[in-house]
Design a protein around this motif. Structure first.
Motif, PDB file in Angstrom:
ATOM      1  N   GLY A  36      -0.577   4.117  -1.612  1.00  0.00           N
ATOM      2  CA  GLY A  36      -1.294   5.187  -1.045  1.00  0.00           C
ATOM      3  C   GLY A  36      -0.802   7.014  -0.959  1.00  0.00           C
ATOM      4  N   ARG A  37      -0.575   7.855  -1.789  1.00  0.00           N
ATOM      5  CA  ARG A  37      -0.217   9.026  -1.164  1.00  0.00           C
ATOM      6  C   ARG A  37       1.107   9.456  -1.069  1.00  0.00           C
ATOM      7  NH1 ARG A  37      -5.266   8.487   1.371  1.00  0.00           N
ATOM      8  NH2 ARG A  37      -3.587   8.760   3.541  1.00  0.00           N
ATOM      9  N   THR A  75      -0.611  -0.375  -4.656  1.00  0.00           N
ATOM     10  CA  THR A  75      -1.973   0.547  -4.926  1.00  0.00           C
ATOM     11  C   THR A  75      -0.763   1.961  -4.904  1.00  0.00           C
ATOM     12  OG1 THR A  75      -3.954  -0.689  -3.518  1.00  0.00           O
ATOM     13  CG2 THR A  75      -3.761   2.002  -3.223  1.00  0.00           C
ATOM     14  N   ASN A 130      -2.241  -0.806  -9.307  1.00  0.00           N
ATOM     15  CA  ASN A 130      -3.768   0.528  -9.175  1.00  0.00           C
ATOM     16  C   ASN A 130      -2.794   2.275  -9.539  1.00  0.00           C
ATOM     17  OD1 ASN A 130      -5.565   2.454  -8.959  1.00  0.00           O
ATOM     18  ND2 ASN A 130      -7.167   1.761  -7.753  1.00  0.00           N
ATOM     19  N   TYR A 137       0.750  -0.993  -0.044  1.00  0.00           N
ATOM     20  CA  TYR A 137       0.016   0.221  -0.090  1.00  0.00           C
ATOM     21  C   TYR A 137       0.953   0.894  -0.455  1.00  0.00           C
ATOM     22  CZ  TYR A 137      -3.770  -3.263   1.349  1.00  0.00           C
ATOM     23  OH  TYR A 137      -4.581  -4.275   1.271  1.00  0.00           O
ATOM     24  N   THR A 187      -2.213   4.300  -5.703  1.00  0.00           N
ATOM     25  CA  THR A 187      -3.658   6.053  -5.711  1.00  0.00           C
ATOM     26  C   THR A 187      -2.795   7.006  -4.932  1.00  0.00           C
ATOM     27  OG1 THR A 187      -5.413   3.889  -5.056  1.00  0.00           O
ATOM     28  CG2 THR A 187      -5.583   6.229  -5.072  1.00  0.00           C
ATOM     29  N   ALA A 188      -2.860   7.828  -5.874  1.00  0.00           N
ATOM     30  CA  ALA A 188      -2.090   9.269  -5.613  1.00  0.00           C
ATOM     31  C   ALA A 188      -0.608   9.596  -5.273  1.00  0.00           C
ATOM     32  CB  ALA A 188      -2.983   9.999  -4.651  1.00  0.00           C
ATOM     33  N   THR A 236      -4.253   5.239  -9.854  1.00  0.00           N
ATOM     34  CA  THR A 236      -4.942   5.911 -10.396  1.00  0.00           C
ATOM     35  C   THR A 236      -4.685   7.059  -9.679  1.00  0.00           C
ATOM     36  OG1 THR A 236      -6.818   4.273 -10.133  1.00  0.00           O
ATOM     37  CG2 THR A 236      -7.753   6.735  -9.827  1.00  0.00           C
ATOM     38  N   GLY A 237      -4.963   7.950 -10.690  1.00  0.00           N
ATOM     39  CA  GLY A 237      -4.275   9.416  -9.379  1.00  0.00           C
ATOM     40  C   GLY A 237      -2.924   9.997  -9.203  1.00  0.00           C
ATOM     41  N   VAL A 268      -4.410   8.907 -14.387  1.00  0.00           N
ATOM     42  CA  VAL A 268      -2.877   8.974 -13.980  1.00  0.00           C
ATOM     43  C   VAL A 268      -2.259   9.821 -15.286  1.00  0.00           C
ATOM     44  CG1 VAL A 268      -1.717   7.093 -16.157  1.00  0.00           C
ATOM     45  CG2 VAL A 268      -0.403   7.506 -13.681  1.00  0.00           C
TER      46      VAL A 268
END
Length: 201
Positions: A89-90, A107, A127, A87, A109-110, A129-130, A159
């Motif tokens: 994310g960010r 993951t 993933n 993970y 994401t962002a 995304t973003g 993306v």
């Protein structure tokens, strides 16, 4: 009964944790591992959310299922690292080296991957995304589907890949809907069955 952990802020900056086994250990937010040597460390299922890993050496580290949400990995060396289902994310991976890293089903994401090196990296089912991959190098990276398991390609919707180097990248079945590809280099890239609906060139 749920295990409760109590920590003070830990500073392991520039520490040597080569081949350390830190699997399943929750590391508290704001832990400082900047510049630490974590070569070959086992960090499976480790909680490193919000940790400072700037310029850390994670060469060949096992980060399978690790939680690196909001972690700062600016300039980190993740060459050959295993980040399967991690993970991120960010997470900030600006200028990070992810050459030959495995990010299967990770993951991101962002996440910020500005100027990151992902040469030969595997991102099957990841993933993004973003995510921001401005100027990232994805030469020979694999972002497509594993058809042997009937597994769909990575989510790359919206993306940002402006200026990214995707030379020879395998984007088979990748979902690039709404992605920004302005200035991206796609020489020799495989876009078979890729979804480019709404992509900005």
């Amino acid at each position: 009964m749920e295990r409760v952990y109590a920590y003070w802020r830990i500073d392991w900056s520039r520490g040597c944790l080569r081949d350390a086994r830190l699997a399943t250990i929750p590391v508290p937010d704001a832990t400082n591992l900047a510049g630490a040597d974590l070569t070959g460390a086992n960090l499976t299922w480790a909680y490193l959310g919000g940790a400072n890993l700037t310029n850390a050496n994670l060469d060949s580290a096992d980060l399978t299922d690790a939680d690196l949400t909001d972690a700062d990995l600016t300039g980190a060396n993740l060459t050959g690292a295993n980040l399967t289902e991690a993970y991120l994310g960010r997470a900030n991976l600006t200028g990070a080296n992810l050459t030959d890293a495995t990010l299967t089903a990770a993951t991101l994401t962002a996440a910020t991957l500005t100027g990151a090196t992902l040469t030969g990296a595997t991102l099957t089912g990841a993933n993004l995304t973003g995510a921001n991959l401005t100027g990232a190098n994805l030469t020979e990276a694999y972002l497509g589907a594993d058809l042997t398991e009937d597994y769909l390609g990575g989510a790359l919707t919206e993306v940002y890949l402006g200026g990214a180097n995707l030379t020879g990248a395998n984007l088979t079945n990748a979902n690039l809907g709404g992605a920004t590809l302005t200035g991206a280099t796609l020489t020799g890239a495989n876009l078979d069955s890729a979804d480019l609906t709404g992509a900005i060139e």
